[in-house]
Structures are given as structure tokens and as C-alpha cells.
Design a protein around this motif. Structure first.
Motif, PDB file in Angstrom:
ATOM      1  N   UNK A  92      38.846  43.186  42.702  1.00  0.00           N
ATOM      2  CA  UNK A  92      39.830  43.905  43.509  1.00  0.00           C
ATOM      3  C   UNK A  92      40.143  45.324  43.034  1.00  0.00           C
ATOM      4  N   UNK A  93      39.728  45.677  41.814  1.00  0.00           N
ATOM      5  CA  UNK A  93      39.980  47.032  41.300  1.00  0.00           C
ATOM      6  C   UNK A  93      38.753  47.928  41.429  1.00  0.00           C
ATOM      7  N   UNK A  94      37.621  47.399  41.875  1.00  0.00           N
ATOM      8  CA  UNK A  94      36.332  48.081  41.785  1.00  0.00           C
ATOM      9  C   UNK A  94      36.035  48.919  43.016  1.00  0.00           C
ATOM     10  N   UNK A  95      35.681  50.199  42.776  1.00  0.00           N
ATOM     11  CA  UNK A  95      35.231  51.046  43.884  1.00  0.00           C
ATOM     12  C   UNK A  95      33.784  51.490  43.682  1.00  0.00           C
ATOM     13  N   UNK A 121      43.202  50.761  33.302  1.00  0.00           N
ATOM     14  CA  UNK A 121      43.139  50.358  34.709  1.00  0.00           C
ATOM     15  C   UNK A 121      43.617  51.507  35.587  1.00  0.00           C
ATOM     16  N   UNK A 122      42.793  51.872  36.534  1.00  0.00           N
ATOM     17  CA  UNK A 122      43.169  52.899  37.498  1.00  0.00           C
ATOM     18  C   UNK A 122      43.119  52.309  38.904  1.00  0.00           C
ATOM     19  N   UNK A 173      40.519  49.923  47.711  1.00  0.00           N
ATOM     20  CA  UNK A 173      40.332  48.651  47.003  1.00  0.00           C
ATOM     21  C   UNK A 173      41.550  47.767  47.282  1.00  0.00           C
ATOM     22  N   UNK A 174      41.411  46.442  47.111  1.00  0.00           N
ATOM     23  CA  UNK A 174      42.584  45.571  47.281  1.00  0.00           C
ATOM     24  C   UNK A 174      43.746  45.949  46.371  1.00  0.00           C
ATOM     25  N   UNK A 175      43.447  46.382  45.142  1.00  0.00           N
ATOM     26  CA  UNK A 175      44.529  46.793  44.244  1.00  0.00           C
ATOM     27  C   UNK A 175      45.278  48.007  44.787  1.00  0.00           C
TER      28      UNK A 175
END
Length: 389
Positions: free
Chosen positions: A27-30, A201-202, A207-209
Motif C-alpha cells: 500500500x505504500x509502493x509507487x 516511510x514516505x 497509493x492506498x497509503x
């Protein structure tokens, strides 16, 4: 920051291979990664890799490959025979250095760890594992498909198979406190080899985040806590003998990731596969090359026209020098001031340099290098923007 040994900055050539598929999307990955329900036709992709490697080699023929990096996506979903086929293709097109570094990114699952010996036999000599956390609850929140125990078991296997291995952790996570992070980091250092990558963490767009953060359902540590987490990272790693050699990467002397140094030192590299990026020196000009990102579209382009390139821009002197600053000042070794002048055609602004010196954000070494100080790294973007203005 460490006192690194600086290698010859003008003679390195890296090859990056992008495998764009994952079992699931974190969910954090672009990153350019994709989930497919149907099995991937690895033979078709391998043939396309052969074609694009050949087309790239035609443009930059007289090179010696010093580093190769399989990134993604999740390259450890590839069969070892596919990896071997790509490496053979590279060796057919270019000279390969006897001490070439060949890195493969891998998920630390038990299924993928069973392939490690096959990758080693294929020619991989360094593995980078996406551990991300040593807490099962956090791993679930990050969308990871492995447990902390499974990750550590994979690290143990990697240690037994490869001369060099690294793994990643993410920090500055929601509700994370410096004391807890110090404890987790010390546990990780007990398992580490000569390299560790530690990323804050950015929140990335689309992204879902990003959606959760925008809705107030995902709260990151505040600025003061984030700075304390960063400072804790530097102190704990330095005390363990793995000081930062780059803003997010730590290594024992000699354990640095040579492939990533190619990027940060402004050296030359080819990008192969869907969404691959390269910097190629052709007829005295630096080309910024990028391929089609969508895997199936990339395949059709390669099969139809012999390569997947969609952009091929000649960088101006200003663009080259700005990129050299942006990448090089991430390193503890900093940049060679004379090399900057050669690339840009002008020296750095002495007034701006003096001001940043006065504020303790940069320093100049006796060897003629400009580097960011420890207090400067948390505001690195501002330092770079000031020097590039």
C-alpha cells in the motif's frame, strides 16, 4: 557519516534489469510494479530482454560492465534459468569485469528463498532482501506477505549462499517511537552482513497509503519525532560499524552497493525492461533514456521495433550538473568540485557555498570534495536547491 574511500568516478558502467511483477502491491509502493492473475511468460520476456540488451549495446558498444542489478517488482519471482539467460546475454554484448557485482532484489519468503542457490549458480553474487520490519503487526499493516520469523530465516539462507547480502527496513512508521526503533534496529544489525538500507516511510501519490493519510486515518510521526528517529538510526548503525555512506544506506567499509554508487556518482548505466531508466554517453553527450512502463506494451514495442525506448533526451549542461549535485550530495563522500565544474562549465557560486559553510551544513575536504555534514543531511533537499540556484 563514514569517511569513505572514493573510487575512480569516471570508469564504471552498470546494467539495470527491471522485472515488473509482484504477487501483491504494497500500500505504500509507487514503483513500476504490477500484479497479474495469469502466469508470466518468462521465455517471452527473456527473448525481449535479449533484444533490448542488444539494441542498447549497439549504441554503447565499448563498455566493461562493472555492476548488474535485477530490480522490480519482485525479481525473485523469476526462475534462476531466466536470470542466467539475462546474464549470458549481457556477457555476449559487453565485456564483463571479473569482479562484477550482480545483485538481485528478493522478497524474504520461504518459497523464494528456496531459489537462492539457483540464483547463485546463475551468477548472482549479492542479494537484497525486502524485510521492511521485524514486527508481524507492522508487516501486516505494510501489506507484506511474510512474517518476521520467515524474513529472518530467509536472511539466514542468504548468508549461507551469498558472499554479500543486504536487507531493507522502513522506519518513521505510524506511532513509532525512537526507543522501540532503536531496539528493532539493534536486532536487525545482529542479522546484518556488510550492508543495510533504512528508509523513512514516505506517502506517495496514488497509493492506498496516500488516500488513508489524506483521510486522517494514517498519521506519521511529527517532525521532531522523525528527526529523533533519524538521529537514532545514525547513532545505532555507526556504533555497530555500519555508518551511513548515503542518506538511507549503511555499510561496513567496502560493503557499499556498487551498483547504486554508479547512480549517485553520476556514472553511466543502461536500463533494460519495462520502465527502465538509463544514462548513456554517446558522442560526447549524455542521453537520459527511458522505456515504456507497462509490461505488455513494452513487450509489443520490443517485438515490433527492437527496443522499448519511449524517451531519449540529450541533457543540457545545466540538467547534468543539477543531477550530479542532487545525486552526489546524498553520499558521505560528497562530490568532486573540479568534476562539477567540468560538467557544468562554471564553478559553484562561492557566496552560496560560503553561506552554507557558515551554517555548518556543508564542508570542503582537503582533497577538493564538497560534502554535506551530519546536520545538513536532514535538510539535504534545501542544501541542493541552494547550490543549484
Amino acid at each position: 557519516m563514514a569517511e569513505p574511500v572514493v573510487a575512480d568516478e569516471d570508469h564504471a558502467f552498470g546494467v539495470y534489469i527491471h522485472w515488473p511483477f509482484c504477487l501483491s502491491k504494497c500500500p505504500y509502493c509507487d514503483f513500476n510494479s504490477h500484479v497479474r492473475r495469469e502466469p508470466i511468460d518468462e521465455q517471452r520476456f527473456l527473448k525481449a530482454f535479449h533484444t533490448e540488451i542488444g539494441a542498447t549495446a549497439e549504441r554503447v558498444r565499448d563498455r566493461t560492465v562493472s555492476t548488474i542489478f535485477f530490480g522490480g517488482g519482485t525479481p525473485s519471482l523469476m526462475q534462476p534459468a531466466t536470470i542466467a539467460g539475462v546474464l549470458n546475454s549481457i556477457a555476449r554484448q559487453w565485456r564483463v569485469a571479473p569482479d562484477v557485482e550482480v545483485t538481485l532484489e528478493a522478497n524474504p519468503t520461504s518459497v523464494e528463498a528456496t531459489r537462492f542457490r539457483g540464483y547463485r549458480a546463475a551468477g548472482v553474487n549479492r542479494v537484497s532482501l525486502g524485510v521492511q520490519a521485524l514486527d508481524d503487526r507492522v508487516l501486516a499493516e505494510l501489506g507484506r506477505m511474510h512474517s518476521a520469523r520467515e524474513a529472518l530465516d530467509a536472511v539466514t539462507i542468504a548468508r549461507s549462499v551469498f558472499e554479500r547480502y543486504s536487507f531493507d527496513l522502513i522506519y518513521a512508521r505510524p506511532n513509532q517511537e525512537p526507543k522501540a526503533w532503536a531496539s528493532e534496529l539493534k536486532a536487525a544489525l545482529g542479522e546484518a552482513g556488510d550492508h543495510l538500507s533504512l528508509y523513512q516511510l514516505t506517502i506517495e501519490a496514488e497509493t492506498p497509503f496516500f488516500a488513508l493519510h489524506a483521510a486522517g486515518k494514517l498519521r506519521l510521526p511529527d517532525e521532531d519525532t522523525s528527526r529523533a528517529l533519524y538521529d537514532t538510526t545514525q547513532e545505532v548503525c555507526a556504533a555497530a560499524g555500519l555508518p551511513a555512506y548515503e542518506i538511507s544506506n549503511h555499510a561496513r567499509p567496502g560493503g557499499e552497493c556498487r551498483h547504486n554508487l554508479v547512480y549517485w556518482r553520476g556514472q553511466e548505466y543502461a536500463g533494460i525492461g519495462p520502465g527502465g531508466h538509463g544514462r548513456l554517453d554517446i558522442d560526447g553527450e549524455r542521453h537520459a533514456v527511458a522505456t515504456e512502463k507497462r509490461p505488455e506494451s513494452w513487450l509489443m514495442r520490443v517485438e515490433g521495433q527492437g527496443h522499448g525506448v519511449v524517451t531519449d533526451d540529450v541533457l543540457t549542461r545545466e540538467e547534468r550538473s543539477d543531477e550530479f549535485l542532487l545525486m552526489g550530495l546524498r553520499l558521505a563522500e560528497g562530490i568532486d568540485i573540479d568534476r562539477y565544474t567540468k560538467i557544468s562549465g562554471r564553478p559553484l557560486d562561492p557566496v552560496r557555498v560560503a553561506m552554507l559553510h557558515e551554517h555548518g551544513l556543508i564542508e570542503t575536504t582537503a582533497e577538493g570534495r564538497l560534502r554535506v555534514t551530519l546536520p545538513g543531511f536532514p535538510v539535504l533537499d534545501a542544501v541542493v536547491a541552494d547550490l543549484a540556484a
